[in-house]
Scaffold this active site. Sequence first.
Site, PDB file in Angstrom:
ATOM      1  N   ASN A 190       0.855  -1.197   0.000  1.00 42.98           N
ATOM      2  CA  ASN A 190       0.000   0.000   0.000  1.00 42.98           C
ATOM      3  C   ASN A 190       0.886   1.240   0.000  1.00 42.98           C
ATOM      4  O   ASN A 190       2.110   1.133   0.024  1.00 42.98           O
ATOM      5  CB  ASN A 190      -0.946  -0.031   1.210  1.00 42.98           C
ATOM      6  CG  ASN A 190      -0.174  -0.033   2.506  1.00 42.98           C
ATOM      7  OD1 ASN A 190       0.577   0.887   2.797  1.00 42.98           O
ATOM      8  ND2 ASN A 190      -0.339  -1.110   3.291  1.00 42.98           N
ATOM      9  N   PRO A 193      -2.920 -11.471  10.658  1.00 42.72           N
ATOM     10  CA  PRO A 193      -3.293 -11.221  12.053  1.00 42.72           C
ATOM     11  C   PRO A 193      -3.430  -9.723  12.281  1.00 42.72           C
ATOM     12  O   PRO A 193      -2.730  -8.928  11.638  1.00 42.72           O
ATOM     13  CB  PRO A 193      -2.108 -11.787  12.845  1.00 42.72           C
ATOM     14  CG  PRO A 193      -0.964 -11.777  11.892  1.00 42.72           C
ATOM     15  CD  PRO A 193      -1.563 -11.999  10.528  1.00 42.72           C
ATOM     16  N   ASP A 194      -4.322  -9.351  13.161  1.00 45.93           N
ATOM     17  CA  ASP A 194      -4.435  -7.931  13.541  1.00 45.93           C
ATOM     18  C   ASP A 194      -3.449  -7.694  14.683  1.00 45.93           C
ATOM     19  O   ASP A 194      -3.678  -8.120  15.822  1.00 45.93           O
ATOM     20  CB  ASP A 194      -5.876  -7.589  13.957  1.00 45.93           C
ATOM     21  CG  ASP A 194      -6.064  -6.093  14.063  1.00 45.93           C
ATOM     22  OD1 ASP A 194      -5.208  -5.443  14.711  1.00 45.93           O
ATOM     23  OD2 ASP A 194      -7.035  -5.562  13.488  1.00 45.93           O
ATOM     24  N   ASP A 224      -4.142  -6.119   5.030  1.00 44.55           N
ATOM     25  CA  ASP A 224      -5.167  -6.956   5.661  1.00 44.55           C
ATOM     26  C   ASP A 224      -5.055  -8.415   5.229  1.00 44.55           C
ATOM     27  O   ASP A 224      -5.405  -9.310   5.981  1.00 44.55           O
ATOM     28  CB  ASP A 224      -6.552  -6.416   5.299  1.00 44.55           C
ATOM     29  CG  ASP A 224      -6.815  -5.092   6.011  1.00 44.55           C
ATOM     30  OD1 ASP A 224      -6.516  -5.014   7.221  1.00 44.55           O
ATOM     31  OD2 ASP A 224      -7.285  -4.130   5.359  1.00 44.55           O
ATOM     32  N   LYS A 267     -10.478  -3.408  19.208  1.00 44.58           N
ATOM     33  CA  LYS A 267      -9.045  -3.742  19.230  1.00 44.58           C
ATOM     34  C   LYS A 267      -8.418  -3.511  20.603  1.00 44.58           C
ATOM     35  O   LYS A 267      -7.197  -3.632  20.755  1.00 44.58           O
ATOM     36  CB  LYS A 267      -8.309  -2.912  18.171  1.00 44.58           C
ATOM     37  CG  LYS A 267      -8.799  -3.197  16.749  1.00 44.58           C
ATOM     38  CD  LYS A 267      -7.864  -2.613  15.723  1.00 44.58           C
ATOM     39  CE  LYS A 267      -8.420  -2.791  14.310  1.00 44.58           C
ATOM     40  NZ  LYS A 267      -7.365  -2.983  13.319  1.00 44.58           N
ATOM     41  N   LYS A 288     -13.817   0.705  16.487  1.00 45.88           N
ATOM     42  CA  LYS A 288     -12.495   0.105  16.299  1.00 45.88           C
ATOM     43  C   LYS A 288     -11.718   0.108  17.613  1.00 45.88           C
ATOM     44  O   LYS A 288     -11.032  -0.854  17.960  1.00 45.88           O
ATOM     45  CB  LYS A 288     -11.744   0.901  15.238  1.00 45.88           C
ATOM     46  CG  LYS A 288     -10.568   0.184  14.655  1.00 45.88           C
ATOM     47  CD  LYS A 288     -10.111   0.815  13.356  1.00 45.88           C
ATOM     48  CE  LYS A 288     -11.039   0.508  12.200  1.00 45.88           C
ATOM     49  NZ  LYS A 288     -10.587   1.049  10.928  1.00 45.88           N
TER      50      LYS A 288
HETATM   51  O1  C5P Z   1      -8.739  -2.125  10.961  1.00 47.71           O
HETATM   52  P1  C5P Z   1      -7.871  -1.038  10.430  1.00 47.71           P
HETATM   53  O2  C5P Z   1      -6.815  -1.524   9.481  1.00 47.71           O
HETATM   54  O3  C5P Z   1      -8.588   0.168   9.946  1.00 47.71           O
HETATM   55  O4  C5P Z   1      -7.100  -0.552  11.752  1.00 47.71           O
HETATM   56  C1  C5P Z   1      -6.037   0.322  11.711  1.00 47.71           C
HETATM   57  C2  C5P Z   1      -5.208   0.183  12.941  1.00 47.71           C
HETATM   58  O5  C5P Z   1      -4.941  -1.187  13.242  1.00 47.71           O
HETATM   59  C3  C5P Z   1      -3.848   0.815  12.791  1.00 47.71           C
HETATM   60  O6  C5P Z   1      -3.444   1.250  14.053  1.00 47.71           O
HETATM   61  C4  C5P Z   1      -3.000  -0.344  12.287  1.00 47.71           C
HETATM   62  O7  C5P Z   1      -1.632  -0.158  12.583  1.00 47.71           O
HETATM   63  C5  C5P Z   1      -3.570  -1.504  13.063  1.00 47.71           C
HETATM   64  N1  C5P Z   1      -3.537  -2.769  12.336  1.00 47.71           N
HETATM   65  C6  C5P Z   1      -2.698  -3.790  12.782  1.00 47.71           C
HETATM   66  N2  C5P Z   1      -2.682  -5.007  12.150  1.00 47.71           N
HETATM   67  C7  C5P Z   1      -3.499  -5.239  11.098  1.00 47.71           C
HETATM   68  C8  C5P Z   1      -4.353  -4.221  10.628  1.00 47.71           C
HETATM   69  C9  C5P Z   1      -4.350  -3.013  11.270  1.00 47.71           C
HETATM   70  O8  C5P Z   1      -1.943  -3.576  13.746  1.00 47.71           O
HETATM   71  N3  C5P Z   1      -3.457  -6.405  10.498  1.00 47.71           N
END
Ligand code: C5P
Length: 414
Positions: free
Chosen positions: A220, A317-318, A288, A355, A351
Site C-alpha cells: 500500500n 493477524p491484527d 489486511d 481492538k 475500532k
Molecule cells: O482495521 P484497520 O486496518 O482500519 O485498523 C487500523 C489500525 O490497526 C492501525 O493502528 C493499524 O496499525 C492496526 N492494524 C494492525 N494489524 C493489522 C491491521 C491493522 O496492527 N493487520
Amino acid sequence: MSGASGKRVLLVVGGGVAAYKALELIRRLRERAVAVRVVMTRAAAEFVAPLSAASLSGDKVYSDLFSLTDEAEMGHIELSRAADLLVVAPATADLLAKMAHGHAGDLASTLLLATDKKILVAPAMNLRMWLAPATRRNVETLRADGIAFVGPREGEMACGEFGPGRMAEPDEIAEAVVELLAGETSLPLPTQAKPLSGRRAIVTSGPTHEPIDPVRFIANRSSGRQGHAIAQALREAGAEVVLVSGPAGLPDPAGLETVHVETALQMEAAVARALPADVFVAAAAVADWRVAAPAGHKLKKSADGADPPPLELVRNPDILAGVGLRASGRPKLVVGFAAETERLVENAQKKRAAKGCDLIVANHVGEGARVFGGARNEVSLVCAEGVEDWPELDKGELARRLVAEIARRLGPRA
Ligand code: C5P
C-alpha cells in the site's frame, strides 16, 4: 609547589569597593602558579582600572558580552571552558541575585550561567544587604546549587558599619581556590527530567509487503512518515523506543532501535519479541490480506493463455488487536490509527473497543485528502471519554502532541 600549579582561574570581578582587593587576589593566585584571566562587570570597571587587572594577570581583561572582537577571538562559552575554576570576587548582592535566578544579561552573569565548572564566590556588601531576606534566600539557593563560598567576614566596612559583609582577605580566597582546584572541578551536566524517561515504547510504522512470488508483492502507499515521527518524538521525550518498520524507505531515526520487517507476520513476531512495553503505538498500514501460498519461483505468463493465476488471499493477524486484547502483559497504553471515509468518530469508537485500544488517532480520508505520503495530517483523538478534534498539523507536530498526551496519560513513573 601546590596541586593548583598550572591550573587556570577565571576571575569575575563585581562592582564593589572590595574590587581593589581583587587586584591583590590576582597576585596571590599567580604566586601559587595559578593562571588568572579576568572578567569585569561594568560596575567593577568604575572601581578599578581594567588596565591594572590586565597587567597583573598578564592577560586581556574581558567585560563586554557583545564585543565582536572578543566573540570572534573567544566565545563566552569558551572563556569559561578554558578555566578550571570560576571565582567571583567581590560577589556583590546583585551578582549573587543574578546567579541565583539564572540571569544572563551581561558577560559576567552569562559566563556564570553557562559554565560546566565549579564556582567559588567571595561575597562583599553592606551588612544590611548581606542580612536582607532576599540575599539570604539567594545564598541558600546558590549553596543548594553547589556554589562554594568563602567569607564574608565580620569587620568594619567602607560604609562605616560593623558586621558581616566584608570580603574575605585575598590570601584566604587564594587558599580556598587552591583547595578547590585540588578536587574535581567539572560539574556534571544538569539532567533534565524528561516526561517519558524510564518508559519503554514500541511503534509500528510503514506498509507491509506481502509476497506473491519472489519478485512481486501486495503493498500500500503508506510512507511511514507519521509512525517514524512518533517513534522519534517518543525518544525525544525520554522513552526507550523500538520501531518496527515495514519497507518505508525512510532513514532510521537516531537514538532508537529500528527492526526492519517486510510482512505482517514478521511485524507481528517482531512486536512480540519487543514486548513488554509501557506504550504501544500501531501506526503501520498493515496489509489486511496476504497470499495464502506465495510461489517459490517467479510466476510466468503462460503460452496457452491460462493466466492470470488465481491468487488466494488469507487474513493477516491484527497486530494492534493482538496487543490491545492481551490478557496479560498488555502495555499500559495502546494507541491505534484509523482512516475512515465516513462516520469517522462512530467507526473509530467501534475500532477502539474491538481492538482494545485506549486511544485511536482517527484520520478523515475525505475526497482528495492525502493521508498517505503527505507532510500534514488532520485527525481527531478518540478515547473512552470522547473525541478531541485537532487542527491540521505537520506530522512532526502531530507526533509531539500525541506523545504529550501519552505522557499525560501514563503520568509520572511510580
Ligand atoms: O482495521 P484497520 O486496518 O482500519 O485498523 C487500523 C489500525 O490497526 C492501525 O493502528 C493499524 O496499525 C492496526 N492494524 C494492525 N494489524 C493489522 C491491521 C491493522 O496492527 N493487520
